[in-house]
Design a protein around this motif. Structure first.
Motif, PDB file in Angstrom:
ATOM      1  N   ARG B  89      -2.691  -5.392 -11.660  1.00 10.69           N
ATOM      2  CA  ARG B  89      -1.418  -5.080 -10.968  1.00 10.69           C
ATOM      3  C   ARG B  89      -0.268  -5.925 -11.504  1.00 10.69           C
ATOM      4  N   LYS B  90      -0.573  -7.211 -11.725  1.00 11.22           N
ATOM      5  CA  LYS B  90       0.478  -8.105 -12.240  1.00 11.22           C
ATOM      6  C   LYS B  90       1.014  -7.606 -13.578  1.00 11.22           C
ATOM      7  N   LEU B  91       0.093  -7.150 -14.445  1.00 14.78           N
ATOM      8  CA  LEU B  91       0.503  -6.708 -15.785  1.00 14.78           C
ATOM      9  C   LEU B  91       1.423  -5.502 -15.704  1.00 14.78           C
ATOM     10  N   ILE B  92       1.118  -4.604 -14.769  1.00 11.23           N
ATOM     11  CA  ILE B  92       1.886  -3.356 -14.702  1.00 11.23           C
ATOM     12  C   ILE B  92       3.295  -3.608 -14.173  1.00 11.23           C
ATOM     13  N   LEU B  93       3.459  -4.662 -13.411  1.00  9.25           N
ATOM     14  CA  LEU B  93       4.803  -4.965 -12.894  1.00  9.25           C
ATOM     15  C   LEU B  93       5.741  -5.530 -13.962  1.00  9.25           C
ATOM     16  N   VAL B  99      10.752  -0.219  -7.646  1.00  5.44           N
ATOM     17  CA  VAL B  99       9.426  -0.154  -7.029  1.00  5.44           C
ATOM     18  C   VAL B  99       9.441   0.799  -5.834  1.00  5.44           C
ATOM     19  N   VAL B 100       8.378   1.617  -5.746  1.00  4.67           N
ATOM     20  CA  VAL B 100       8.132   2.419  -4.551  1.00  4.67           C
ATOM     21  C   VAL B 100       6.918   1.818  -3.867  1.00  4.67           C
ATOM     22  N   PHE B 101       7.056   1.450  -2.595  1.00  7.94           N
ATOM     23  CA  PHE B 101       5.868   1.012  -1.877  1.00  7.94           C
ATOM     24  C   PHE B 101       5.357   2.188  -1.058  1.00  7.94           C
ATOM     25  N   VAL B 102       4.146   2.635  -1.369  1.00  5.87           N
ATOM     26  CA  VAL B 102       3.542   3.745  -0.632  1.00  5.87           C
ATOM     27  C   VAL B 102       2.654   3.144   0.453  1.00  5.87           C
ATOM     28  N   ALA B 103       3.055   3.362   1.703  1.00  5.12           N
ATOM     29  CA  ALA B 103       2.266   2.836   2.820  1.00  5.12           C
ATOM     30  C   ALA B 103       1.371   3.938   3.365  1.00  5.12           C
ATOM     31  N   ASP B 104       0.187   3.564   3.777  1.00  8.16           N
ATOM     32  CA  ASP B 104      -0.732   4.497   4.441  1.00  8.16           C
ATOM     33  C   ASP B 104      -0.417   4.430   5.935  1.00  8.16           C
ATOM     34  N   SER B 105       0.035   5.547   6.501  1.00  6.89           N
ATOM     35  CA  SER B 105       0.517   5.524   7.900  1.00  6.89           C
ATOM     36  C   SER B 105      -0.584   5.334   8.929  1.00  6.89           C
ATOM     37  N   GLN B 106      -1.845   5.463   8.535  1.00  6.63           N
ATOM     38  CA  GLN B 106      -2.932   5.371   9.523  1.00  6.63           C
ATOM     39  C   GLN B 106      -2.998   3.964  10.126  1.00  6.63           C
ATOM     40  N   ILE B 107      -3.163   3.931  11.445  1.00  5.89           N
ATOM     41  CA  ILE B 107      -3.160   2.645  12.161  1.00  5.89           C
ATOM     42  C   ILE B 107      -4.176   1.682  11.561  1.00  5.89           C
ATOM     43  N   GLU B 108      -5.361   2.195  11.217  1.00  6.62           N
ATOM     44  CA  GLU B 108      -6.416   1.301  10.716  1.00  6.62           C
ATOM     45  C   GLU B 108      -6.111   0.732   9.322  1.00  6.62           C
ATOM     46  N   LEU B 120       2.679  -7.623  -3.370  1.00  5.02           N
ATOM     47  CA  LEU B 120       3.780  -7.138  -4.220  1.00  5.02           C
ATOM     48  C   LEU B 120       4.842  -8.221  -4.356  1.00  5.02           C
ATOM     49  N   ARG B 121       5.186  -8.839  -3.233  1.00 10.36           N
ATOM     50  CA  ARG B 121       6.222  -9.872  -3.259  1.00 10.36           C
ATOM     51  C   ARG B 121       5.811 -11.042  -4.159  1.00 10.36           C
ATOM     52  N   VAL B 122       4.565 -11.470  -4.007  1.00  7.18           N
ATOM     53  CA  VAL B 122       4.062 -12.601  -4.797  1.00  7.18           C
ATOM     54  C   VAL B 122       4.010 -12.237  -6.287  1.00  7.18           C
ATOM     55  N   ASN B 123       3.456 -11.064  -6.588  1.00 10.82           N
ATOM     56  CA  ASN B 123       3.311 -10.673  -7.996  1.00 10.82           C
ATOM     57  C   ASN B 123       4.662 -10.435  -8.676  1.00 10.82           C
ATOM     58  N   LEU B 124       5.612  -9.883  -7.936  1.00  6.84           N
ATOM     59  CA  LEU B 124       6.961  -9.723  -8.491  1.00  6.84           C
ATOM     60  C   LEU B 124       7.571 -11.100  -8.760  1.00  6.84           C
ATOM     61  N   GLY B 125       7.357 -11.998  -7.810  1.00  4.09           N
ATOM     62  CA  GLY B 125       7.887 -13.359  -7.949  1.00  4.09           C
ATOM     63  C   GLY B 125       7.372 -14.023  -9.213  1.00  4.09           C
ATOM     64  N   GLU B 126       6.089 -13.803  -9.508  1.00  3.84           N
ATOM     65  CA  GLU B 126       5.505 -14.400 -10.721  1.00  3.84           C
ATOM     66  C   GLU B 126       6.161 -13.872 -11.993  1.00  3.84           C
ATOM     67  N   GLY B 128       9.326 -13.166 -12.083  1.00  7.25           N
ATOM     68  CA  GLY B 128      10.739 -13.533 -12.016  1.00  7.25           C
ATOM     69  C   GLY B 128      11.606 -12.536 -11.257  1.00  7.25           C
ATOM     70  N   TYR B 129      10.968 -11.654 -10.494  1.00  7.40           N
ATOM     71  CA  TYR B 129      11.740 -10.685  -9.709  1.00  7.40           C
ATOM     72  C   TYR B 129      11.682 -11.059  -8.229  1.00  7.40           C
ATOM     73  N   ASP B 130      12.697 -10.619  -7.491  1.00  7.34           N
ATOM     74  CA  ASP B 130      12.739 -10.855  -6.061  1.00  7.34           C
ATOM     75  C   ASP B 130      12.707  -9.489  -5.355  1.00  7.34           C
ATOM     76  N   LEU B 131      11.709  -9.295  -4.513  1.00 10.76           N
ATOM     77  CA  LEU B 131      11.567  -8.005  -3.825  1.00 10.76           C
ATOM     78  C   LEU B 131      12.825  -7.649  -3.023  1.00 10.76           C
ATOM     79  N   ASP B 132      13.553  -8.669  -2.595  1.00 11.46           N
ATOM     80  CA  ASP B 132      14.763  -8.403  -1.808  1.00 11.46           C
ATOM     81  C   ASP B 132      15.957  -8.009  -2.678  1.00 11.46           C
ATOM     82  N   LYS B 133      15.790  -8.088  -3.992  1.00 14.92           N
ATOM     83  CA  LYS B 133      16.926  -7.765  -4.875  1.00 14.92           C
ATOM     84  C   LYS B 133      16.672  -6.566  -5.772  1.00 14.92           C
TER      85      LYS B 133
END
Lengths: 159, 195
Positions: B89-93, B99-108, B120-126, B128-133
């Motif tokens: 995952r890290k390599l692909i970032l 980025v599109v975050f696909v969430a699974d809507s199921q409660i479980e 995602l936040r951690v791997n982007l940070g590594e 040099g990207y900031d998920l908030d930007k």
């Protein structure tokens, strides 16, 4: 955010010239140059029947995976890779830490010849990319997107 | 990382679909591939296991049209969602533009969603990207299933910042193109802003 790669006409011609020469000098079938993120920069030789977009993306994936493996064993990266097929073989080398030079060749050439020619072409390409990086960061460098408006972007998505 | 080529007059950008295992990232790409005009798409590549779980990535090149004489091309990638594929995952970032975050809507799957967003936040940070930007949109997928969380709840947990969000049913295409257009637009706007 990291700035993207910008390719100008002048450098593109230089790069295409180096790749063409490498194709001839190494007796290669195809030579292509890919940025480490999987974007195809240039291709030369018999590339017409090849899906170069897919090749570029898979090359980048492969180099990234091998780079990850290198780090696991304490190496910075594997700058050269060779994959031998029954008829065709593939040589990849990382140039200037940023782009990957890929040579596809068959029995008309040899690994030794390819390695030798790639080394020289790699040095030449490295210089071109160094120049390109300087040009991109130079103050007053033309910003390619400055004149694009929000309407231009909206128009792209209106069917 | 975008690639602007003055010689071939092309702009290339990279979009990554991220999310927990089995949330529908590959299904998003498959739907886009199936519904796109052959002239506008390249071959879709899936590096998957024998059981069709993504092993390394899926890749789909798309052309969106021209902006001021520049062909805009987007390279869509998915990451492998399963937790133990983190190195891949890290390599692909690397070099991502949006980025599109696909969430699974199921409660479980809520915990898996949260873990994936954090990852995602951690791997982007590594990288040099900031998920908030970075250009970022969220998709709440699988809205057709019975046991789904409400959108309010999903938003509170996964999208507290309120980035553009879309409800989707990826196999039938609901919300798929809306999501893609939204992220592509953000990427181009960001390129313009950073120019």
């Amino acid at each position: 955010m990291n700035s993207g790669l910008v390719m100008y006409e002048e450098e593109f011609r230089l790069i295409a010239g180096i790749c063409d020469r490498l194709t001839r000098d190494a007796n290669a079938k195809v030579v292509f140059l890919v940025d480490k993120n999987g974007q195809l920069i240039s291709s030369s030789g018999q590339a017409q029947n090849l899906d170069t977009t897919s090749l570029a993306s898979l090359t980048a994936g492969n180099v990234a995976a091998m780079g990850g493996l290198a780090k696991l064993i304490g190496e910075k990266e594997f700058p050269n890779q060779f994959h031998e097929g029954e008829r065709e073989s593939l040589h990849m080398s990382i140039v200037g830490g940023r782009v990957v030079l890929v040579v596809i060749f068959d029995a008309k050439s040899s690994l030794g010849l390819v390695r030798l020619r790639v080394k020289k072409a790699g040095e030449e390409l490295g210089k071109v990319f160094d120049g390109l990086a300087k040009k991109q960061t130079a103050p007053g460098a033309a910003s390619p997107f400055a004149e694009i408006t929000d309407d231009d972007i909206d128009n792209l998505f209106s069917e | 990382m975008s690639f602007i080529n003055y010689s071939s007059r092309e702009i290339n950008c990279k979009i990554v679909y991220y999310g927990p295992g089995l949330c529908g990232k590959t299904t998003n790409l498959q739907y886009v591939y199936a519904k796109t005009n052959p002239d506008a798409k390249g071959k879709m590549i899936s590096l998957a296991t024998e059981t069709e779980r993504t092993l390394f990535f899926d890749f789909l090149p798309l052309s969106l049209g021209e902006i001021r004489g520049f062909k805009t091309r987007f390279h869509l990638y998915t990451v492998p969602g399963q937790v133990f594929y983190d190195a891949s995952r890290k390599l692909i970032l690397k070099g991502v533009d949006g980025v599109v975050f696909v969430a699974d809507s199921q409660i479980e799957r809520m915990e898996a969603n949260l873990e994936s967003v954090e990852n995602l936040r951690v791997n982007l940070g590594e990288q040099g990207y900031d998920l908030d930007k970075i250009p970022y949109v969220v998709q709440y997928n699988k809205r057709d299933l019975p046991n789904v969380a409400t959108v309010d709840e999903l938003r509170r947990l996964i999208n507290p910042r309120g980035v553009p969000e879309y409800q989707a049913v990826a196999p039938t295409g609901v919300g798929v193109f809306d999501t893609l257009k939204a992220v592509a637009k953000l990427v181009l706007t960001e390129l313009k802003r950073g120019a």
